[in-house]
Write an enzyme that holds these catalytic residues in place. Structure first.
Site, short mmCIF file in Angstrom:
data_model
loop_
_atom_site.label_atom_id
_atom_site.label_comp_id
_atom_site.label_asym_id
_atom_site.label_seq_id
_atom_site.Cartn_x
_atom_site.Cartn_y
_atom_site.Cartn_z
N SER A 140 84.54 58.12 70.18
CA SER A 140 84.38 56.48 70.27
C SER A 140 85.04 56.03 71.56
O SER A 140 86.36 56.58 71.87
CB SER A 140 84.63 55.79 69.24
OG SER A 140 84.53 54.43 69.19
N TYR A 153 89.54 53.09 62.23
CA TYR A 153 88.57 53.64 62.95
C TYR A 153 89.23 54.12 64.15
O TYR A 153 89.11 55.33 64.58
CB TYR A 153 87.58 52.64 63.30
CG TYR A 153 86.41 53.44 63.95
CD1 TYR A 153 85.39 54.15 63.05
CD2 TYR A 153 85.94 53.27 65.26
CE1 TYR A 153 84.37 54.79 63.55
CE2 TYR A 153 84.98 53.64 65.68
CZ TYR A 153 84.12 54.67 65.08
OH TYR A 153 83.06 55.19 65.62
N1 LIG Z 1 77.19 53.68 65.97
C1 LIG Z 1 78.12 53.33 66.60
O1 LIG Z 1 78.35 52.38 67.52
C2 LIG Z 1 79.26 54.37 67.03
C3 LIG Z 1 79.95 54.26 68.08
C4 LIG Z 1 80.89 55.17 68.43
C5 LIG Z 1 81.15 56.31 67.90
N2 LIG Z 1 79.94 56.48 66.74
C6 LIG Z 1 80.48 57.84 65.98
O2 LIG Z 1 78.95 58.42 65.83
C7 LIG Z 1 79.32 59.22 64.56
C8 LIG Z 1 77.78 59.14 63.65
O3 LIG Z 1 77.82 57.74 63.48
P1 LIG Z 1 76.47 56.66 63.10
O4 LIG Z 1 76.51 55.66 64.08
O5 LIG Z 1 75.37 57.58 63.40
O6 LIG Z 1 76.53 56.12 61.72
P2 LIG Z 1 75.67 56.52 60.42
O7 LIG Z 1 74.14 56.38 60.62
O8 LIG Z 1 76.45 55.75 59.41
O9 LIG Z 1 75.95 58.03 60.07
C9 LIG Z 1 77.25 58.42 59.40
C10 LIG Z 1 77.20 59.91 59.11
O10 LIG Z 1 78.03 60.48 58.61
C11 LIG Z 1 77.93 61.09 57.31
N3 LIG Z 1 79.23 60.95 56.47
C12 LIG Z 1 79.85 59.86 56.28
N4 LIG Z 1 81.05 60.28 55.51
C13 LIG Z 1 80.67 61.39 54.89
C14 LIG Z 1 81.38 62.26 54.37
N5 LIG Z 1 82.19 61.85 53.55
N6 LIG Z 1 81.02 63.74 54.19
C15 LIG Z 1 79.92 64.03 54.71
N7 LIG Z 1 79.33 63.25 55.55
C16 LIG Z 1 79.61 62.00 55.83
C17 LIG Z 1 76.74 60.04 56.78
O11 LIG Z 1 76.31 60.92 55.70
P3 LIG Z 1 76.19 60.67 54.41
O12 LIG Z 1 76.40 59.26 54.08
O13 LIG Z 1 74.89 61.31 53.66
O14 LIG Z 1 77.24 61.55 53.60
C18 LIG Z 1 76.06 60.20 57.77
O15 LIG Z 1 75.04 61.18 58.03
C19 LIG Z 1 80.23 58.90 63.55
O16 LIG Z 1 81.58 59.81 63.88
C20 LIG Z 1 80.71 57.41 64.63
O17 LIG Z 1 82.13 57.18 64.46
C21 LIG Z 1 79.31 55.73 66.29
#
Ligand SMILES: NC(=O)c1ccc[n+]([C@@H]2O[C@H](COP(=O)([O-])OP(=O)(O)OC[C@H]3O[C@@H](n4cnc5c(N)ncnc54)[C@H](OP(=O)(O)O)[C@@H]3O)[C@@H](O)[C@H]2O)c1
Length: 253
Positions: A140, A153
């Protein structure tokens, strides 16, 4: 067609991970292991991947259980021989949680750093031996510097960046590559309830497409969006005292 044969994508049940798994399947990756906790969502995704005539394997793992994560990935690697590992799973602090409490830090620390480290290194010695592999960490822009109320975070994401840098250094000459993806705001469940400003919001499918297009060149970094990335990097390089002053100004406004 993709040059990857077998990939694992964590956090594939929603958002960026789901979009990445589908984009990798479309790009020609023959076998995909999709990891998360919510089985029904992974089963749906696996059906979509199989409809693209790729093999899909569903792994329901809580990544905070790092021993289980390593054991399952090693078992699958014996059959599939991963050449791409994408550590994408992550979570933010629950809204309204005390940003200073261990109970708030615990989840993101265990999943976003320890879970990511276990995922990235589980089969790394085997990749080195095979002289083939690519590790990708989804990080991020928030890791460029401290932000107010965001220790839960920012800290594990900064740790992930350091881990990727160290691995890249140690993997020189092995034909195993390391890419750090630094993302700004992406419209997913993670930010659905955020109330702070989220400039230059990206869509998960567009992000996945741009990442998958660029991966075969094994860049050190992919920064999306670039302009926000540049601004955040500059802000992150300011002296700590100036950043603390700015945070105080914003708090007291
Ligand atoms: N959205 C943004 O603005 C943003 C910005 C920068 C970076 N990111 C990064 O992008 C990545 C994906 O995030 P997203 O935005 O796509 O959010 P999201 O839709 O909430 O997806 C998060 C994923 O992580 C999985 N997860 C969470 N806790 C887990 C655990 N204990 N064990 C296994 N899986 C787990 C969830 O699956 P389950 O709940 O089914 O386990 C889900 O598939 C993350 O690393 C986030 O930090 C996001």
């Amino acid at each position: 067609m993709s040059s990857y044969r077998a990939a694992v994508v964590t956090g594939a049940s929603s958002g960026i991970g789901r979009a990445l798994a589908l984009q990798l399947a479309r790009s020609g990756v023959a076998a995909l292991v999709v990891v998360a906790r919510r089985r029904e969502l992974l089963d749906d995704l696996a059906r979509e991947i199989r409809a693209l005539e790729r093999r899909a394997y569903v792994e329901c793992i809580d990544l905070s259980d790092t021993e289980l994560t390593v054991a399952r990935l090693r078992a699958l690697d014996r059959e599939l021989r991963f050449d791409l590992v994408v550590s994408n799973a992550g979570l933010g602090a629950p809204s309204g949680a005390n940003p200073l409490a261990w109970e708030t830090l615990r989840g993101p620390f265990h999943v976003n750093f320890c879970g990511a480290a276990a995922t990235l290194t589980a089969v790394l010695p085997d990749m080195v031996e095979r002289r083939r592999g690519h590790l990708v960490g989804i990080g991020s822009l928030s890791a460029y510097g401290a932000l107010p109320n965001a220790a839960a975070y920012c800290t594990p994401k900064a740790g992930l960046g350091m881990l990727l840098d160290c691995l890249r250094m140690d993997l020189q000459g092995t034909d195993v590559h390391v890419t750090h993806v630094r993302l700004g705001f992406v419209r997913t469940a993670m930010v659905a309830h955020s109330t702070h400003p989220m400039p230059q919001m990206l869509e998960a499918e567009a992000v996945a497409q741009r990442i998958v297009e660029r991966l075969p060149r094994a860049p050190r970094e992919i920064v999306l969006p670039r302009a926000l990335g540049m601004a955040t990097r500059v802000a992150g390089a300011l002296p700590g005292s100036l950043r603390e002053l700015a945070a105080r100004f914003v708090r007291e406004r």
